[in-house]
Write a protein that holds these residues in place. Structure first.
Motif, PDB file in Angstrom:
ATOM      1  N   ARG A  56      35.056  68.720  52.934  1.00  0.00           N
ATOM      2  CA  ARG A  56      34.290  67.497  52.652  1.00  0.00           C
ATOM      3  C   ARG A  56      33.849  67.444  51.196  1.00  0.00           C
ATOM      4  NH1 ARG A  56      31.371  66.437  58.322  1.00  0.00           N
ATOM      5  NH2 ARG A  56      33.102  65.255  59.182  1.00  0.00           N
ATOM      6  N   THR A  57      33.640  68.604  50.572  1.00  0.00           N
ATOM      7  CA  THR A  57      33.274  68.633  49.155  1.00  0.00           C
ATOM      8  C   THR A  57      34.492  68.308  48.295  1.00  0.00           C
ATOM      9  OG1 THR A  57      31.566  70.275  49.553  1.00  0.00           O
ATOM     10  CG2 THR A  57      32.381  70.097  47.300  1.00  0.00           C
ATOM     11  N   ASP A  58      35.611  68.955  48.590  1.00  0.00           N
ATOM     12  CA  ASP A  58      36.821  68.772  47.787  1.00  0.00           C
ATOM     13  C   ASP A  58      37.550  67.476  48.109  1.00  0.00           C
ATOM     14  OD1 ASP A  58      36.223  71.232  46.761  1.00  0.00           O
ATOM     15  OD2 ASP A  58      37.816  72.293  47.814  1.00  0.00           O
ATOM     16  N   TYR A  59      37.452  67.026  49.359  1.00  0.00           N
ATOM     17  CA  TYR A  59      38.169  65.846  49.828  1.00  0.00           C
ATOM     18  C   TYR A  59      37.197  64.940  50.583  1.00  0.00           C
ATOM     19  CZ  TYR A  59      41.816  69.210  48.895  1.00  0.00           C
ATOM     20  OH  TYR A  59      42.603  70.157  48.294  1.00  0.00           O
ATOM     21  N   PRO A  60      36.394  64.148  49.847  1.00  0.00           N
ATOM     22  CA  PRO A  60      35.352  63.363  50.514  1.00  0.00           C
ATOM     23  C   PRO A  60      35.898  62.340  51.502  1.00  0.00           C
ATOM     24  CG  PRO A  60      35.421  62.914  48.139  1.00  0.00           C
ATOM     25  CD  PRO A  60      36.396  64.015  48.406  1.00  0.00           C
ATOM     26  N   TRP A  61      37.175  62.000  51.425  1.00  0.00           N
ATOM     27  CA  TRP A  61      37.755  61.042  52.373  1.00  0.00           C
ATOM     28  C   TRP A  61      37.812  61.620  53.773  1.00  0.00           C
ATOM     29  CZ3 TRP A  61      41.689  63.410  54.742  1.00  0.00           C
ATOM     30  CH2 TRP A  61      42.355  64.420  54.045  1.00  0.00           C
ATOM     31  N   GLU A  62      37.761  62.927  53.895  1.00  0.00           N
ATOM     32  CA  GLU A  62      37.962  63.576  55.190  1.00  0.00           C
ATOM     33  C   GLU A  62      36.670  63.509  56.001  1.00  0.00           C
ATOM     34  OE1 GLU A  62      38.563  65.137  58.323  1.00  0.00           O
ATOM     35  OE2 GLU A  62      37.529  66.759  57.327  1.00  0.00           O
ATOM     36  N   GLN A  63      36.552  62.489  56.822  1.00  0.00           N
ATOM     37  CA  GLN A  63      35.337  62.294  57.599  1.00  0.00           C
ATOM     38  C   GLN A  63      35.589  62.279  59.100  1.00  0.00           C
ATOM     39  OE1 GLN A  63      32.167  62.136  56.313  1.00  0.00           O
ATOM     40  NE2 GLN A  63      33.154  62.691  54.409  1.00  0.00           N
ATOM     41  N   LEU A  64      36.790  62.600  59.528  1.00  0.00           N
ATOM     42  CA  LEU A  64      37.081  62.583  60.962  1.00  0.00           C
ATOM     43  C   LEU A  64      36.270  63.644  61.691  1.00  0.00           C
ATOM     44  CD1 LEU A  64      40.955  62.265  61.416  1.00  0.00           C
ATOM     45  CD2 LEU A  64      39.213  60.585  61.996  1.00  0.00           C
ATOM     46  N   VAL A  89      34.494  83.302  63.446  1.00  0.00           N
ATOM     47  CA  VAL A  89      35.142  82.010  63.697  1.00  0.00           C
ATOM     48  C   VAL A  89      34.190  80.867  63.355  1.00  0.00           C
ATOM     49  CG1 VAL A  89      36.047  80.499  65.512  1.00  0.00           C
ATOM     50  CG2 VAL A  89      36.794  82.885  65.391  1.00  0.00           C
ATOM     51  N   THR A  90      32.932  81.001  63.744  1.00  0.00           N
ATOM     52  CA  THR A  90      31.938  79.970  63.454  1.00  0.00           C
ATOM     53  C   THR A  90      31.771  79.791  61.951  1.00  0.00           C
ATOM     54  OG1 THR A  90      30.790  80.409  65.524  1.00  0.00           O
ATOM     55  CG2 THR A  90      29.532  79.274  63.810  1.00  0.00           C
ATOM     56  N   ARG A  91      31.649  80.895  61.235  1.00  0.00           N
ATOM     57  CA  ARG A  91      31.485  80.815  59.777  1.00  0.00           C
ATOM     58  C   ARG A  91      32.723  80.241  59.103  1.00  0.00           C
ATOM     59  NH1 ARG A  91      29.473  86.124  57.126  1.00  0.00           N
ATOM     60  NH2 ARG A  91      29.551  84.740  55.328  1.00  0.00           N
ATOM     61  N   LEU A  92      33.910  80.642  59.571  1.00  0.00           N
ATOM     62  CA  LEU A  92      35.141  80.095  58.993  1.00  0.00           C
ATOM     63  C   LEU A  92      35.223  78.589  59.198  1.00  0.00           C
ATOM     64  CD1 LEU A  92      37.760  82.815  59.978  1.00  0.00           C
ATOM     65  CD2 LEU A  92      37.235  82.041  57.649  1.00  0.00           C
ATOM     66  N   ALA A 139      32.917  72.328  55.485  1.00  0.00           N
ATOM     67  CA  ALA A 139      32.061  71.953  54.357  1.00  0.00           C
ATOM     68  C   ALA A 139      32.860  71.871  53.063  1.00  0.00           C
ATOM     69  CB  ALA A 139      30.915  72.942  54.216  1.00  0.00           C
ATOM     70  N   SER A 140      33.752  72.825  52.831  1.00  0.00           N
ATOM     71  CA  SER A 140      34.515  72.821  51.584  1.00  0.00           C
ATOM     72  C   SER A 140      35.502  71.663  51.549  1.00  0.00           C
ATOM     73  CB  SER A 140      35.244  74.152  51.385  1.00  0.00           C
ATOM     74  OG  SER A 140      36.288  74.305  52.309  1.00  0.00           O
ATOM     75  N   GLU A 165      45.192  73.450  54.782  1.00  0.00           N
ATOM     76  CA  GLU A 165      46.108  74.508  54.367  1.00  0.00           C
ATOM     77  C   GLU A 165      45.934  74.842  52.891  1.00  0.00           C
ATOM     78  OE1 GLU A 165      49.994  73.223  55.632  1.00  0.00           O
ATOM     79  OE2 GLU A 165      49.365  73.248  57.745  1.00  0.00           O
ATOM     80  N   ARG A 166      45.760  73.813  52.050  1.00  0.00           N
ATOM     81  CA  ARG A 166      45.533  74.072  50.611  1.00  0.00           C
ATOM     82  C   ARG A 166      44.245  74.869  50.408  1.00  0.00           C
ATOM     83  NH1 ARG A 166      47.210  68.664  49.841  1.00  0.00           N
ATOM     84  NH2 ARG A 166      45.041  68.001  49.788  1.00  0.00           N
ATOM     85  N   ARG A 167      43.197  74.481  51.135  1.00  0.00           N
ATOM     86  CA  ARG A 167      41.901  75.154  50.980  1.00  0.00           C
ATOM     87  C   ARG A 167      41.989  76.607  51.455  1.00  0.00           C
ATOM     88  NH1 ARG A 167      38.284  76.148  47.978  1.00  0.00           N
ATOM     89  NH2 ARG A 167      36.155  76.099  48.677  1.00  0.00           N
TER      90      ARG A 167
END
Length: 165
Positions: free
Chosen positions: A45-53, A33-36, A42-43, A131-133
């Motif tokens: 924030r890499t793919d969607y840099p707007w996601e900062q919540l 669970v921790t790794r997921l 992390a992924s 969900e996409r990721r």
């Protein structure tokens, strides 16, 4: 073939693994669970840099989407956080336009928090991105692994229910 219990029944073993297996299962599930969560966060924030919540704000948005309006104390109790912590998070979310504070309709002396349209949109975008990721990651698995993940979902939801009680 699973190991048999002392009575010789496979059902006995499946129903009650020895305590050492419980501990190992709990450790491995904690690690998974921790790794997921870390990999997904992390992924995203890499793919969607707007996601900062921060995750704490996302979780409050999720609760408000299901239980709105809500008092700060009720949100704190539901999330098992200190009232002051939730109050600070809500203050940040009000500044960001994600939630609004108004007079509690059930008790005019108190205030309640509701999602704004911007909060709903941010939560929907957050959920869609995740969900996409996850869909892409699941697509990278072979069908046997996808079937195992799919089969585990009901048990994982039941496990979450046990943790909530």
């Amino acid at each position: 073939m699973p190991p048999q219990s002392r009575s010789g029944s496979q059902a006995d073993t499946a129903a009650t693994p020895p305590p050492a297996e419980h501990g190992q299962d709990a450790r491995l599930l904690t690690e998974a669970v921790t790794r997921l969560r870390r990999a997904l966060r992390a992924s995203i924030r890499t793919d969607y840099p707007w996601e900062q919540l921060p995750m704490a704000q996302v979780e409050l948005l999720q609760v408000l989407a299901e239980h709105s309006p809500a008092r700060i104390g009720d949100l704190a109790a539901r999330q098992r956080l200190a009232t002051s912590t939730v109050s600070g998070l809500i203050g940040q979310m009000i500044s960001a336009g994600l939630v609004a504070r108004a007079v509690d309709p059930a008790d005019r002396r108190a205030s309640a928090v509701t999602l704004t349209d911007a909060g709903r949109a941010q939560l929907a975008a957050w959920a869609e991105a995740h969900e996409r990721r996850l869909d892409a990651a699941l697509g990278a698995l072979d069908e046997a692994d996808r079937a195992i993940v799919r089969a585990a979902l009901p048990a994982l939801f039941r496990l979450a229910d046990h943790l909530d009680t």
